[in-house]
Design an enzyme around this catalytic site. Sequence first.
Site, PDB file in Angstrom:
ATOM      1  N   GLU A 261       0.819  -1.209   0.000  1.00  0.00           N
ATOM      2  CA  GLU A 261       0.000   0.000   0.000  1.00  0.00           C
ATOM      3  C   GLU A 261       0.858   1.268   0.000  1.00  0.00           C
ATOM      4  O   GLU A 261       1.746   1.431   0.840  1.00  0.00           O
ATOM      5  CB  GLU A 261      -0.930  -0.002   1.220  1.00  0.00           C
ATOM      6  CG  GLU A 261      -1.731   1.265   1.414  1.00  0.00           C
ATOM      7  CD  GLU A 261      -2.684   1.545   0.272  1.00  0.00           C
ATOM      8  OE1 GLU A 261      -2.765   2.719  -0.141  1.00  0.00           O
ATOM      9  OE2 GLU A 261      -3.340   0.609  -0.204  1.00  0.00           O
ATOM     10  N   THR A 305      -6.020   2.628  -5.653  1.00  0.00           N
ATOM     11  CA  THR A 305      -5.743   1.199  -5.440  1.00  0.00           C
ATOM     12  C   THR A 305      -6.540   0.323  -6.396  1.00  0.00           C
ATOM     13  O   THR A 305      -6.021  -0.664  -6.917  1.00  0.00           O
ATOM     14  CB  THR A 305      -6.069   0.809  -3.984  1.00  0.00           C
ATOM     15  OG1 THR A 305      -5.175   1.499  -3.110  1.00  0.00           O
ATOM     16  CG2 THR A 305      -5.916  -0.690  -3.766  1.00  0.00           C
ATOM     17  N   HIS A 421      -0.869   3.540   4.753  1.00  0.00           N
ATOM     18  CA  HIS A 421      -1.864   4.341   4.028  1.00  0.00           C
ATOM     19  C   HIS A 421      -1.970   5.709   4.688  1.00  0.00           C
ATOM     20  O   HIS A 421      -1.867   5.839   5.905  1.00  0.00           O
ATOM     21  CB  HIS A 421      -3.221   3.621   4.063  1.00  0.00           C
ATOM     22  CG  HIS A 421      -4.234   4.156   3.103  1.00  0.00           C
ATOM     23  ND1 HIS A 421      -4.787   5.421   3.210  1.00  0.00           N
ATOM     24  CD2 HIS A 421      -4.811   3.592   2.009  1.00  0.00           C
ATOM     25  CE1 HIS A 421      -5.645   5.608   2.224  1.00  0.00           C
ATOM     26  NE2 HIS A 421      -5.678   4.514   1.482  1.00  0.00           N
ATOM     27  N   ASP A 480       1.209   0.000  -5.110  1.00  0.00           N
ATOM     28  CA  ASP A 480       0.016   0.287  -5.909  1.00  0.00           C
ATOM     29  C   ASP A 480      -0.035   1.725  -6.430  1.00  0.00           C
ATOM     30  O   ASP A 480      -0.470   1.976  -7.548  1.00  0.00           O
ATOM     31  CB  ASP A 480      -1.258  -0.045  -5.121  1.00  0.00           C
ATOM     32  CG  ASP A 480      -1.411   0.775  -3.852  1.00  0.00           C
ATOM     33  OD1 ASP A 480      -0.404   1.315  -3.345  1.00  0.00           O
ATOM     34  OD2 ASP A 480      -2.548   0.865  -3.335  1.00  0.00           O
ATOM     35  N   HIS A 481       0.406   2.689  -5.627  1.00  0.00           N
ATOM     36  CA  HIS A 481       0.390   4.089  -6.072  1.00  0.00           C
ATOM     37  C   HIS A 481       1.286   4.913  -5.162  1.00  0.00           C
ATOM     38  O   HIS A 481       1.850   4.399  -4.196  1.00  0.00           O
ATOM     39  CB  HIS A 481      -1.030   4.658  -6.094  1.00  0.00           C
ATOM     40  CG  HIS A 481      -1.775   4.533  -4.797  1.00  0.00           C
ATOM     41  ND1 HIS A 481      -1.508   5.325  -3.697  1.00  0.00           N
ATOM     42  CD2 HIS A 481      -2.773   3.696  -4.404  1.00  0.00           C
ATOM     43  CE1 HIS A 481      -2.305   5.003  -2.702  1.00  0.00           C
ATOM     44  NE2 HIS A 481      -3.084   4.004  -3.092  1.00  0.00           N
TER      45      HIS A 481
END
Length: 691
Positions: A261, A305, A421, A480-481
């Site tokens: 994440e 995501t 996150h 993911d990002h």
Amino acid sequence: MSRAKKIANWLFHTKLGYFSVVLTLFWIKTYLIYITKFSLGATGAMQNFLLLLNPIPAGMLLLGIGLFVKGRKSYWIIWIIDFIMSFWLFANILYYREFSNFLSFAIMSTSGSTSDNLGKSIAGITKATDFLVFLDLVIILALILFKVFKIDVRPLKLKVTSLIELLALSLMALNLFMAQKDRSGLLTRTFDNNYIVKYLGMNEYALYDGVKTAQNNAEMAKANASDLKSVQAYLQKHQVTPNASYTGVAKGKNVLIIHLESFQQFLIDYKWKGKEVTPNLNKLYHQSDTLSFDNFFNQVGQGKTSDAELMLENSLYGLSSGSAMSSYGTANTFEAAPAILGQDGYTTAVMHGGEGSFWNRNNAYKQFGYQYFMPLSYYVNKKSYYIGYGLKDKIFFSQSIKYIERLPQPFYLKMITVTNHYPYELDKKNQSISKTDTGDSTVDGYVQTAHYLDQAIGELMSYLKKTGLEKNTMIVLYGDHYGISGNHHKAMAQLLDKKGYNDFDNLQQQRVPLMIHMPGLKGGINHTYGGEIDVLPTIMNLLGYNDTNTIQFGHDLLATNREQLVVQRNGDFVTPKYSKVTGTYYYTKTGKKVKNPSKKVKEELASLSNQVTTQLSLSDRVIRGNLLRFYHPSWFKPVNAKDYNYQKKIALKNLYAEDKKKKSSLWYQNGKKTTPSDFTTDAPELKKSSN
């Protein structure tokens, strides 16, 4: 006449009084259902205020329709409207209990998704207290029949009824304004229906979903098989030959996807105050049997995501706005990795310590062909276990062992972490590295949650080695990002020890890790430029699958003749030579702007920009037009979502039955001995003194 009698007389002897009683009871009932039957996660004064307010505007607007009707009919119209709204609440109570989500028109119109399963188990999921949703209707009906309510046949002035409807619309607008202030992009980048209901209400959610479904259906209705041919023609023209030396080296192996994440590439080998932030990932990154990519970019849009997941498993881009999984994941046809592998004997599963409704996963995963989905409802959840968007990663991994060991091999498993996150907060007992000191509160906690994630990965890797699973598994780890957005240039400059930090630098920092680890794999650090769109064809080649007849926009990252064009969802791009950021071109190696380009350079840039636009528009056409419903290759069977049920009792029963039949799980290989004791964690929450 006393004041109390005057009020009672108005309430029970006038049409407006009757309307007010019905509306008030509906409002109280709806709010009580919100807080007792749903898990909307309202936090803070604003969210709780909106949760209390939002049943009123729509209730007033809809019930107010009855005020325009003359005579006795007005009372019955208001009651019928109340009944319809109450039945909608009742249906959602049952559906939410089963699927942790709200009914949508797409679900109701497609019998294959979940409605069949719900119908079969309706008696088992209904509770006696659910019927209290109709209690106010019974009370109102009794008061009418026993003439406590005196029917007022006098027509209301049009001015009065119109003012009531205008007030309802004004309250609705105010509700929306306050919701948007608290949650920017609420309607444009929806990722969880809980948010729509929490902020706007059940009836507003129905309206929103209806409009969205109508738009989607209209676009799909225009599409036809010929649209797919233009997509295929483009993909065939730009097809590349996979790297033959890697073809099939992982054939028959398990595939474990670990979703890191918000994890950016700069964290690899990054030190803070002399301490490695990610020592376990650093070690894995540099191992000789790990393929590591240092020019691998995230390519997500508003879907964040969910866009990464879509690209990873479908090689299709996310949408220009919103989330494809949220908007199209319930009914669209996909040709995803879990479906492809599942039809070839793989057991396919996702494990995630968050809510199943987030990003519409509990529906989209069925369309992807996932046989099993283990969301938060499969895990023990205590207050100390949960942070941000789900279970802390160490807790999540430790509790997942009992499911991992029962997956028949070969399996395709995705595990989604969430602790790293935004806003990067971690309780003190889990902090083992100090925050950075940029002074940016959003940024400074990033190394702490990244370090915690790294520790969790280390614990999982130790388990895989100890149990022998690592030997038969291809492990894919990817970010993911971005973790730090483009709004923190000053802080990023400090973290990276740069004098300046601009939009070009921010584009380059969209790099995220991609590591493919497997004992015996010829590894090393690969410098090719690629992105999440390329992961699926890379994995499929390693597994020995020919993807020449697939609808995939990515290319094998190991191919020697691939064009290294990394498309960003907003139209920007990166190549080894050029980068485009918001209309400005740069030389990738130097970061200098392309000034006074020659005719040849102009043509190169124009060609690259045209390819970017074409790829994005064709991918959008595939998703928005649901074009894969027209695609019927002989080697692939379209997914039927009715084949999957993620309800815990049913899913685990099916899993254990499959395991008993195949006898290929780690549990069977271990002589039916369970392996959680082989998982070692230092999570303070799991110490006996913490329980």
